[in-house]
Motif scaffolding. Structure first.
Motif, PDB file in Angstrom:
ATOM      1  N   LEU A 146       0.773  -1.303   0.492  1.00 38.62           N
ATOM      2  CA  LEU A 146       0.210   0.341   0.068  1.00 38.62           C
ATOM      3  C   LEU A 146       1.582   0.927  -0.066  1.00 38.62           C
ATOM      4  O   LEU A 146       0.526   2.414  -0.702  1.00 38.62           O
ATOM      5  CB  LEU A 146      -0.828   0.456   0.814  1.00 38.62           C
ATOM      6  N   ARG A 147       2.015   1.331   1.139  1.00 37.02           N
ATOM      7  CA  ARG A 147       2.851   2.488   0.557  1.00 37.02           C
ATOM      8  C   ARG A 147       3.265   2.729  -0.800  1.00 37.02           C
ATOM      9  O   ARG A 147       3.322   4.188  -0.517  1.00 37.02           O
ATOM     10  CB  ARG A 147       3.997   2.102   1.421  1.00 37.02           C
ATOM     11  N   VAL A 148       3.870   2.047  -1.196  1.00 32.51           N
ATOM     12  CA  VAL A 148       4.289   2.701  -2.339  1.00 32.51           C
ATOM     13  C   VAL A 148       2.841   2.985  -3.673  1.00 32.51           C
ATOM     14  O   VAL A 148       3.486   3.483  -4.821  1.00 32.51           O
ATOM     15  CB  VAL A 148       5.136   0.992  -3.777  1.00 32.51           C
ATOM     16  N   VAL A 190     -13.299  -0.055   6.701  1.00 30.69           N
ATOM     17  CA  VAL A 190     -12.499  -0.579   5.215  1.00 30.69           C
ATOM     18  C   VAL A 190     -13.419  -2.339   6.150  1.00 30.69           C
ATOM     19  O   VAL A 190     -12.388  -3.054   7.509  1.00 30.69           O
ATOM     20  CB  VAL A 190     -11.281  -0.672   4.878  1.00 30.69           C
ATOM     21  N   VAL A 191     -13.270  -2.859   4.607  1.00 27.41           N
ATOM     22  CA  VAL A 191     -13.861  -4.080   5.345  1.00 27.41           C
ATOM     23  C   VAL A 191     -13.331  -5.138   4.028  1.00 27.41           C
ATOM     24  O   VAL A 191     -14.391  -5.237   2.746  1.00 27.41           O
ATOM     25  CB  VAL A 191     -14.790  -4.794   6.050  1.00 27.41           C
ATOM     26  N   GLY A 192     -13.003  -5.836   4.517  1.00 27.45           N
ATOM     27  CA  GLY A 192     -12.818  -7.492   2.536  1.00 27.45           C
ATOM     28  C   GLY A 192     -14.001  -8.106   3.320  1.00 27.45           C
ATOM     29  O   GLY A 192     -15.046  -8.955   3.436  1.00 27.45           O
ATOM     30  N   SER A 193     -14.888  -8.389   1.910  1.00 26.15           N
ATOM     31  CA  SER A 193     -16.450  -9.072   2.075  1.00 26.15           C
ATOM     32  C   SER A 193     -15.582 -10.396   1.905  1.00 26.15           C
ATOM     33  O   SER A 193     -16.884 -11.221   2.641  1.00 26.15           O
ATOM     34  CB  SER A 193     -16.852  -9.204   0.364  1.00 26.15           C
ATOM     35  N   GLU A 194     -14.480 -10.750   1.887  1.00 27.94           N
ATOM     36  CA  GLU A 194     -14.343 -12.558   2.458  1.00 27.94           C
ATOM     37  C   GLU A 194     -13.702 -12.284   3.569  1.00 27.94           C
ATOM     38  O   GLU A 194     -13.408 -13.481   4.417  1.00 27.94           O
ATOM     39  CB  GLU A 194     -13.543 -13.098   1.500  1.00 27.94           C
ATOM     40  N   ASP A 195     -13.687 -11.131   5.160  1.00 25.07           N
ATOM     41  CA  ASP A 195     -13.656 -11.290   5.857  1.00 25.07           C
ATOM     42  C   ASP A 195     -14.230 -12.431   6.989  1.00 25.07           C
ATOM     43  O   ASP A 195     -15.452 -12.230   6.977  1.00 25.07           O
ATOM     44  CB  ASP A 195     -13.312 -10.262   6.477  1.00 25.07           C
ATOM     45  N   LEU A 197      -6.476  -8.840   5.357  1.00 21.50           N
ATOM     46  CA  LEU A 197      -6.032  -8.271   4.991  1.00 21.50           C
ATOM     47  C   LEU A 197      -5.587  -7.507   3.940  1.00 21.50           C
ATOM     48  O   LEU A 197      -4.515  -8.132   3.000  1.00 21.50           O
ATOM     49  CB  LEU A 197      -4.001  -9.021   5.244  1.00 21.50           C
ATOM     50  N   PRO A 198      -6.677  -6.592   3.238  1.00 20.83           N
ATOM     51  CA  PRO A 198      -6.108  -5.685   1.844  1.00 20.83           C
ATOM     52  C   PRO A 198      -5.459  -5.046   1.527  1.00 20.83           C
ATOM     53  O   PRO A 198      -4.781  -5.157   0.427  1.00 20.83           O
ATOM     54  CB  PRO A 198      -7.428  -4.926   2.336  1.00 20.83           C
ATOM     55  N   SER A 199      -4.687  -4.613   2.676  1.00 18.74           N
ATOM     56  CA  SER A 199      -2.888  -4.207   2.056  1.00 18.74           C
ATOM     57  C   SER A 199      -2.022  -5.000   1.621  1.00 18.74           C
ATOM     58  O   SER A 199      -1.455  -4.450   0.637  1.00 18.74           O
ATOM     59  CB  SER A 199      -2.487  -3.618   3.393  1.00 18.74           C
ATOM     60  N   LEU A 200      -2.272  -6.274   1.043  1.00 19.58           N
ATOM     61  CA  LEU A 200      -1.353  -7.677   1.056  1.00 19.58           C
ATOM     62  C   LEU A 200      -2.349  -8.007   0.380  1.00 19.58           C
ATOM     63  O   LEU A 200      -1.997  -8.863  -1.071  1.00 19.58           O
ATOM     64  CB  LEU A 200      -0.954  -8.315   1.513  1.00 19.58           C
ATOM     65  N   ASP A 222      -4.392  -2.200  -4.940  1.00 20.87           N
ATOM     66  CA  ASP A 222      -4.239  -1.397  -5.914  1.00 20.87           C
ATOM     67  C   ASP A 222      -5.980  -0.854  -5.055  1.00 20.87           C
ATOM     68  O   ASP A 222      -6.233   0.467  -5.133  1.00 20.87           O
ATOM     69  CB  ASP A 222      -4.884  -1.707  -6.757  1.00 20.87           C
ATOM     70  N   ALA A 223      -7.109  -1.084  -4.999  1.00 26.15           N
ATOM     71  CA  ALA A 223      -8.225  -1.388  -4.367  1.00 26.15           C
ATOM     72  C   ALA A 223      -8.508  -0.317  -3.532  1.00 26.15           C
ATOM     73  O   ALA A 223      -9.132   0.352  -3.300  1.00 26.15           O
ATOM     74  CB  ALA A 223      -9.180  -2.054  -4.272  1.00 26.15           C
ATOM     75  N   LEU A 224      -7.293  -0.847  -2.087  1.00 27.45           N
ATOM     76  CA  LEU A 224      -7.644   0.033  -0.652  1.00 27.45           C
ATOM     77  C   LEU A 224      -6.397   1.311  -1.032  1.00 27.45           C
ATOM     78  O   LEU A 224      -7.396   2.421  -0.348  1.00 27.45           O
ATOM     79  CB  LEU A 224      -6.329  -0.460  -0.337  1.00 27.45           C
ATOM     80  N   ALA A 225      -5.924   1.550  -1.963  1.00 29.69           N
ATOM     81  CA  ALA A 225      -5.182   3.358  -2.275  1.00 29.69           C
ATOM     82  C   ALA A 225      -6.359   3.840  -3.636  1.00 29.69           C
ATOM     83  O   ALA A 225      -6.229   5.492  -2.764  1.00 29.69           O
ATOM     84  CB  ALA A 225      -4.260   2.371  -3.589  1.00 29.69           C
TER      85      ALA A 225
END
Length: 272
Positions: free
Chosen positions: A28-30, A216-221, A250-253, A257-260
């Motif tokens: 996510l950082r980059v 933010v939440v992942g639909s498969e969490d 863990l959406p950052s992993l 792209d979607a999280l950013a």
């Protein structure tokens, strides 16, 4: 407290999940650092941060360090974060946390709400653990101290931390996460589990926060599913919910792209 910092712009402090370290935010950082100053600390006892907090707090005498190590709590981890903000001379930041990082972010809200210009909660929850959940955490802590974590901790958690879509289609993410988990010190794993087991309910802190907030939440969490996210949004006076399809805990992993894409315009709207 060890931390990674890059970029320039709105200061964004991101607190990592359990049982990994600040490197979970690297994808996510980059994607943010051209517009955002991204600061990602290793929480106490994990990654490269000392369990006794000595790096975060300066030189502690032996007795004080021992008392802190013997008193696991998200309030102690939150104090580390506030100390880091002081060292970086940041009076206010956008504060984000994933899973355990969300628990610590809520503890910062309780202790120093004036330091939080905006709040980002990623795949986390507000309620305290049930008795059964507490018992499970304490059992993991005891096993980590007795056996270490190699060979069992990652295997026991990977299927829950990553969504089914990620596990099926992105084996490299599975292996990257496995390596992150295997790298964590056993005593830090045990401390973090005990800290999370003792944490209080955070709904009152969320209700009191009037700044901009994104959940933010992942639909498969399956650990903190979308209904847990909706509960937090309902509590936040200015909360906004984003659900990411095909993503787990863990959406950052899993979907940087979607999280950013959802974070960049939201961050640009916040006056720090």
């Amino acid at each position: 407290m060890h931390y990674i910092e890059s970029g320039a712009g709105t200061p964004l402090v991101l607190l990592h999940a359990f049982p990994v370290d600040a490197r979970m935010w690297d994808p996510l950082r980059v994607r943010l650092e051209e517009q955002v100053r991204v600061i990602t600390p290793d929480q106490r006892g994990l990654g490269e941060s000392a369990l006794d907090g000595s790096w975060a707090r300066g030189m502690l005498d032996e007795r004080s360090a021992s008392l802190i190590v013997d008193r696991p709590g998200v309030d102690v981890a939150a104090a580390d974060v506030v100390e880091l903000l002081d060292r970086l001379e940041l009076p206010r930041v956008v504060l984000g946390g994933c899973s355990m990082g969300g628990y610590v972010a809520s503890a910062v809200l309780r202790a120093a709400p004036q330091r939080v210009a905006g709040l980002l909660l990623v795949d986390t929850k507000a309620p305290a653990d049930t008795e059964g959940q507490q018992a499970n955490r304490l059992g993991v802590a005891t096993r980590a101290e007795k056996e270490g974590t190699s060979g069992w901790l990652a295997e026991s958690m990977l299927s829950n931390l990553l969504g089914a879509s990620t596990r099926q289609r992105r084996p490299q993410v599975v292996e990257e996460l496995r390596a992150l988990i295997e790298a964590q010190p056993a005593d830090g794993v045990a401390w973090a589990q005990r800290a999370m087991a003792s944490r209080p309910d955070s709904l009152a802190a969320l209700r009191a926060f009037e700044g901009p907030a994104m959940v933010v939440v992942g639909s498969e969490d399956t650990i903190t599913p979308p209904e847990a996210a909706r509960e937090m949004v309902d509590a936040l006076p200015n909360g906004e919910l984003v659900e990411l399809p095909g993503v787990g805990h863990l959406p950052s992993l899993e979907a940087p792209d979607a999280l950013a894409r959802v974070l960049l315009p939201w961050l640009a709207s916040i006056d720090v």
